[in-house]
Design an enzyme around this catalytic site. Structure first.
Site, PDB file in Angstrom:
ATOM      1  N   CYS A  59      -6.928  34.567  54.629  1.00 46.06           N
ATOM      2  CA  CYS A  59      -7.487  34.233  55.517  1.00 46.06           C
ATOM      3  C   CYS A  59      -6.671  33.848  56.916  1.00 46.06           C
ATOM      4  O   CYS A  59      -5.617  33.157  56.834  1.00 46.06           O
ATOM      5  CB  CYS A  59      -8.449  33.042  55.376  1.00 46.06           C
ATOM      6  SG  CYS A  59      -9.431  32.522  57.088  1.00 46.06           S
ATOM      7  N   CYS A  63      -7.133  26.212  58.917  1.00 43.98           N
ATOM      8  CA  CYS A  63      -7.667  24.806  58.348  1.00 43.98           C
ATOM      9  C   CYS A  63      -6.882  24.123  57.132  1.00 43.98           C
ATOM     10  O   CYS A  63      -6.449  24.598  56.147  1.00 43.98           O
ATOM     11  CB  CYS A  63      -9.162  25.234  57.664  1.00 43.98           C
ATOM     12  SG  CYS A  63     -10.164  26.514  58.720  1.00 43.98           S
ATOM     13  N   CYS A  66      -7.301  24.030  53.596  1.00 46.49           N
ATOM     14  CA  CYS A  66      -7.742  25.276  52.669  1.00 46.49           C
ATOM     15  C   CYS A  66      -6.750  26.142  51.740  1.00 46.49           C
ATOM     16  O   CYS A  66      -5.693  26.439  52.485  1.00 46.49           O
ATOM     17  CB  CYS A  66      -8.374  26.284  53.553  1.00 46.49           C
ATOM     18  SG  CYS A  66      -9.406  27.342  52.756  1.00 46.49           S
ATOM     19  N   CYS A 103     -24.749  30.403  46.449  1.00 48.37           N
ATOM     20  CA  CYS A 103     -24.035  30.344  47.885  1.00 48.37           C
ATOM     21  C   CYS A 103     -22.620  31.297  47.664  1.00 48.37           C
ATOM     22  O   CYS A 103     -21.852  31.159  46.557  1.00 48.37           O
ATOM     23  CB  CYS A 103     -23.537  29.063  48.049  1.00 48.37           C
ATOM     24  SG  CYS A 103     -22.655  28.912  49.706  1.00 48.37           S
ATOM     25  N   CYS A 134     -27.465  31.623  50.080  1.00 46.51           N
ATOM     26  CA  CYS A 134     -26.746  31.018  51.144  1.00 46.51           C
ATOM     27  C   CYS A 134     -25.428  31.989  51.466  1.00 46.51           C
ATOM     28  O   CYS A 134     -24.947  32.436  50.222  1.00 46.51           O
ATOM     29  CB  CYS A 134     -26.622  29.637  50.767  1.00 46.51           C
ATOM     30  SG  CYS A 134     -25.473  28.579  52.485  1.00 46.51           S
ATOM     31  N   CYS A 194     -26.954  25.345  57.260  1.00 45.49           N
ATOM     32  CA  CYS A 194     -26.270  24.383  56.347  1.00 45.49           C
ATOM     33  C   CYS A 194     -25.083  24.049  57.099  1.00 45.49           C
ATOM     34  O   CYS A 194     -24.258  24.906  57.094  1.00 45.49           O
ATOM     35  CB  CYS A 194     -25.971  25.356  54.951  1.00 45.49           C
ATOM     36  SG  CYS A 194     -25.148  24.340  53.878  1.00 45.49           S
ATOM     37  N   ARG A 266     -26.159  17.277  50.509  1.00 45.06           N
ATOM     38  CA  ARG A 266     -25.200  18.024  49.267  1.00 45.06           C
ATOM     39  C   ARG A 266     -23.899  17.326  49.038  1.00 45.06           C
ATOM     40  O   ARG A 266     -23.165  17.287  49.857  1.00 45.06           O
ATOM     41  CB  ARG A 266     -24.985  19.446  49.812  1.00 45.06           C
ATOM     42  CG  ARG A 266     -24.715  20.402  48.616  1.00 45.06           C
ATOM     43  CD  ARG A 266     -24.534  21.841  49.354  1.00 45.06           C
ATOM     44  NE  ARG A 266     -25.807  22.420  50.129  1.00 45.06           N
ATOM     45  CZ  ARG A 266     -26.871  22.723  49.605  1.00 45.06           C
ATOM     46  NH1 ARG A 266     -27.013  22.940  48.226  1.00 45.06           N
ATOM     47  NH2 ARG A 266     -27.767  23.056  50.101  1.00 45.06           N
TER      48      ARG A 266
HETATM   49  N1  SAM Z   1     -14.173  30.838  55.723  1.00 46.48           N
HETATM   50  C1  SAM Z   1     -15.427  30.461  55.988  1.00 46.48           C
HETATM   51  C2  SAM Z   1     -15.400  29.344  56.953  1.00 46.48           C
HETATM   52  O1  SAM Z   1     -14.544  28.365  56.864  1.00 46.48           O
HETATM   53  O2  SAM Z   1     -16.441  29.189  57.554  1.00 46.48           O
HETATM   54  C3  SAM Z   1     -16.184  30.032  54.780  1.00 46.48           C
HETATM   55  C4  SAM Z   1     -15.624  29.499  53.620  1.00 46.48           C
HETATM   56  S1  SAM Z   1     -14.957  27.755  53.729  1.00 46.48           S
HETATM   57  C5  SAM Z   1     -14.002  27.586  52.434  1.00 46.48           C
HETATM   58  C6  SAM Z   1     -16.375  26.657  53.675  1.00 46.48           C
HETATM   59  C7  SAM Z   1     -16.109  25.208  53.891  1.00 46.48           C
HETATM   60  O3  SAM Z   1     -15.819  24.608  52.894  1.00 46.48           O
HETATM   61  C8  SAM Z   1     -15.178  24.763  54.942  1.00 46.48           C
HETATM   62  O4  SAM Z   1     -15.691  24.676  56.042  1.00 46.48           O
HETATM   63  C9  SAM Z   1     -14.904  23.367  54.490  1.00 46.48           C
HETATM   64  O5  SAM Z   1     -15.932  22.322  54.993  1.00 46.48           O
HETATM   65  C10 SAM Z   1     -15.114  23.551  52.881  1.00 46.48           C
HETATM   66  N2  SAM Z   1     -13.840  23.276  52.249  1.00 46.48           N
HETATM   67  C11 SAM Z   1     -12.910  24.295  52.036  1.00 46.48           C
HETATM   68  N3  SAM Z   1     -11.819  23.945  51.624  1.00 46.48           N
HETATM   69  C12 SAM Z   1     -12.062  22.489  51.241  1.00 46.48           C
HETATM   70  C13 SAM Z   1     -11.219  21.490  50.328  1.00 46.48           C
HETATM   71  N4  SAM Z   1      -9.961  21.806  50.047  1.00 46.48           N
HETATM   72  N5  SAM Z   1     -12.002  20.443  49.929  1.00 46.48           N
HETATM   73  C14 SAM Z   1     -13.234  20.127  50.768  1.00 46.48           C
HETATM   74  N6  SAM Z   1     -13.910  20.878  51.259  1.00 46.48           N
HETATM   75  C15 SAM Z   1     -13.108  22.214  51.539  1.00 46.48           C
HETATM   76  C1  DTB Z   2     -19.383  23.497  51.527  1.00 47.40           C
HETATM   77  O1  DTB Z   2     -19.478  22.766  52.529  1.00 47.40           O
HETATM   78  N1  DTB Z   2     -18.631  23.293  50.383  1.00 47.40           N
HETATM   79  C2  DTB Z   2     -18.520  24.619  49.842  1.00 47.40           C
HETATM   80  C3  DTB Z   2     -19.449  25.486  50.461  1.00 47.40           C
HETATM   81  N2  DTB Z   2     -19.478  24.700  51.622  1.00 47.40           N
HETATM   82  C4  DTB Z   2     -18.915  26.817  50.620  1.00 47.40           C
HETATM   83  C5  DTB Z   2     -17.081  24.774  49.657  1.00 47.40           C
HETATM   84  C6  DTB Z   2     -16.267  23.886  48.723  1.00 47.40           C
HETATM   85  C7  DTB Z   2     -14.948  24.721  48.774  1.00 47.40           C
HETATM   86  C8  DTB Z   2     -13.861  23.527  47.984  1.00 47.40           C
HETATM   87  C9  DTB Z   2     -12.661  24.144  47.908  1.00 47.40           C
HETATM   88  C10 DTB Z   2     -12.610  25.335  47.157  1.00 47.40           C
HETATM   89  O2  DTB Z   2     -12.843  25.340  46.113  1.00 47.40           O
HETATM   90  O3  DTB Z   2     -11.617  26.196  47.452  1.00 47.40           O
HETATM   91 FE1  SF4 Z   3     -10.314  30.523  56.283  1.00 51.79          FE
HETATM   92 FE2  SF4 Z   3     -10.504  28.617  54.395  1.00 51.79          FE
HETATM   93 FE3  SF4 Z   3     -10.721  28.120  57.348  1.00 51.79          FE
HETATM   94 FE4  SF4 Z   3     -12.782  29.245  56.019  1.00 51.79          FE
HETATM   95  S1  SF4 Z   3     -11.904  27.164  55.620  1.00 51.79           S
HETATM   96  S2  SF4 Z   3     -11.917  29.820  57.747  1.00 51.79           S
HETATM   97  S3  SF4 Z   3     -11.327  30.495  54.395  1.00 51.79           S
HETATM   98  S4  SF4 Z   3      -8.871  28.964  56.102  1.00 51.79           S
END
Ligand code: SAM
Ligand code: DTB
Ligand code: SF4
Length: 332
Positions: A59, A63, A66, A103, A134, A194, A266
Site C-alpha cells: 500500500c 499510516c 500499518c 468484512c 462490509c 462503519c 466493535r
Molecule cells: N486500506 C484501507 C484503509 O486504510 O482505509 C483499508 C484497510 S485498513 C487496514 C483498515 C483500518 O484498520 C485502519 O484504518 C486502522 O484503523 C485499522 N488498523 C490497521 N492496522 C492496525 C493495527 N496495526 N492496529 C490496530 N488497527 C489497525
Molecule cells: C477496523 O477498524 N479494524 C479492522 C477492520 N476495520 C478492517 C482491521 C484491523 C486490522 C488490524 C491489523 C492487521 O491485522 O493488519
Molecule cells: Fe494502506 Fe494500511 Fe493505511 Fe490502509 S491502513 S491505507 S492498508 S497503509
C-alpha cells in the site's frame, strides 16, 4: 431484550461534556454505559464478524501503525487481489465458524476503477450466502460508493483513526478531510457507515475524546464504530509504542457507547493480547461486536477454542443478523 427507555440521539456533544464523561469514576462510567446499552441492545448478545484480507500489502499510504505500507520494512509479502471464488470459500468457512458478518479489506489508497467489477462480484456473492457485508478499500469516489451500494454492500468501513489534532503524527499521505469526504460519499450512497479508530498510538486522553466527539457529532452516527487497540507491528513507526492501559481502553468503549447509543460498538483489533477479564469489561462497557477467526487482516486474533470458552463463561450469545433497511433511513 432492551429493558430501558430509548436514549435520545445527540449530535451536539461538547468537549466539556465528553471530557467529564471519560473522567467519571470507573463504576459510574460503566453504569451509565450499561444503562444506555440495555436500552437498545440485548446485553448478552455480541455480533460475530470475520475479516478477510482480499488484497494484502504493497500500500502506498504511510499510516504509521500499518504492516501493509510500502514505506516500512515489516516483512509482509504483498499479494494480488483474490479471486471471487476464493473469497466466497472463505465466507462459507466464516459461516461455519459462527460469523454473521463478513468484512473484506484491501491494502489500497483507493480502488482503481478496473478493480470495481471484481469487488462488486465479491459483494453480491458473499451477500447471497446470507452474510452481512462490509468492505474497506480506502478512499472512494461518489461513483464508486454508488457501485458498491448497487452491488448490495451493507457497510463501508473507513476510519478517522484518531483525533484531528493527532492525525498528522500518524499519517502524512492523506488528510482527515480526505477521510471525511469518503465518509460523506458512503453516507450519501445509502450504505451504512462503519467508522472508528485506534487507541494506543501514543495519543493523549484529549485525543481519544477528540476522536469520539468527531464521530458522535457527525450529522448521523456511524452505524458501526470499531475501536481498535493498536497491534504493534515491528518495523512500523508505532511498533514500539508504550503499552496501552487496559482500563483506559475500556473508558473509550464506554464513552463511545454513551455518545452513540444505537451504534454497534466493535471491540476490533487487540483481543489477542487482552485477558478474559479485560474483554469482559469491554462488553460491560457496551461493546457488542467482535472479530472471530484466527486472523484479523495481517495480525493474530484469539483461537476459536479460547473464544468459545470465553463466550461460555460469560453467557454470551451470537447476535442474529440485524436488518438494515430502516436503520439507514435515519434511526442512528
Ligand atoms: N486500506 C484501507 C484503509 O486504510 O482505509 C483499508 C484497510 S485498513 C487496514 C483498515 C483500518 O484498520 C485502519 O484504518 C486502522 O484503523 C485499522 N488498523 C490497521 N492496522 C492496525 C493495527 N496495526 N492496529 C490496530 N488497527 C489497525
Ligand atoms: C477496523 O477498524 N479494524 C479492522 C477492520 N476495520 C478492517 C482491521 C484491523 C486490522 C488490524 C491489523 C492487521 O491485522 O493488519
Ligand atoms: Fe494502506 Fe494500511 Fe493505511 Fe490502509 S491502513 S491505507 S492498508 S497503509
Amino acid at each position: 431484550m432492551p429493558s430501558h427507555s430509548p436514549v435520545p440521539l445527540r449530535h451536539d456533544w461538547t468537549r466539556a461534556e465528553a471530557d467529564a464523561l471519560i473522567a467519571l469514576p470507573f463504576s459510574d462510567l460503566i453504569f451509565r454505559a450499561q444503562t444506555v446499552h440495555r436500552a437498545h441492545f440485548d446485553a448478552n448478545e455480541v455480533q460475530m464478524s470475520t475479516l478477510l484480507s482480499i488484497k494484502t500489502g504493497g500500500c502506498p499510504e504511510d499510516c504509521g501503525y500499518c504492516s501493509q505500507s510500502t514505506h516500512f520494512e515489516t516483512g509482509l509479502k504483498a499479494t494480488k487481489l483474490m479471486e471471487t471464488g476464493e473469497v466466497v470459500a472463505a465466507a462459507r468457512r466464516a459461516i461455519e465458524g459462527g460469523a454473521s458478518r463478513f468484512c473484506m479489506g484491501a491494502a489500497w489508497r483507493s480502488p482503481k476503477d478496473r478493480d470495481m467489477d471484481a469487488v462488486c462480484d465479491m459483494v453480491s456473492e458473499v451477500k447471497a450466502l446470507g452474510l452481512e457485508t462490509c468492505m474497506t478499500l480506502g478512499m472512494l469516489t461518489r461513483e464508486q460508493a454508488g457501485r458498491l451500494k448497487e452491488a448490495g454492500l451493507d457497510y463501508y468501513n473507513h476510519n478517522v483513526d484518531t483525533s484531528p489534532d493527532y492525525y498528522g503524527k500518524v499519517i502524512s499521505t492523506r488528510t482527515m478531510q480526505d477521510r471525511l469526504d469518503t465518509l460523506a460519499h458512503v453516507r450519501d450512497s445509502g450504505m451504512a457507515v462503519c467508522c472508528g479508530g485506534i487507541v494506543g498510538m501514543g495519543e493523549g486522553e484529549s485525543d481519544r475524546v477528540g476522536m469520539l466527539l468527531l464521530l458522535a457529532n457527525l450529522p448521523r452516527h456511524p452505524e458501526s464504530v470499531p475501536i481498535n487497540a493498536l497491534m504493534k507491528v515491528p518495523g512500523t513507526p508505532l511498533g514500539e509504542s508504550a503499552p496501552l492501559d487496559g482500563l483506559d481502553f475500556v473508558r473509550v468503549i464506554a464513552v463511545a457507547r454513551i455518545m452513540m447509543p444505537r451504534s454497534v460498538v466493535r471491540l476490533s483489533a487487540g483481543r489477542d493480547f487482552m485477558s478474559e477479564e479485560l474483554q469482559a469489561l469491554c462488553f460491560l462497557a457496551g461493546a457488542n461486536s467482535i472479530f472471530i477467526g484466527d486472523r484479523l487482516l495481517t495480525t493474530n486474533n484469539p483461537k476459536k477454542d479460547k473464544d468459545d470458552a470465553l463466550w461460555a463463561k460469560l453467557g454470551i450469545k451470537p447476535m442474529a443478523p440485524m436488518p438494515l433497511a430502516d436503520e439507514v433511513s435515519g434511526t442512528r
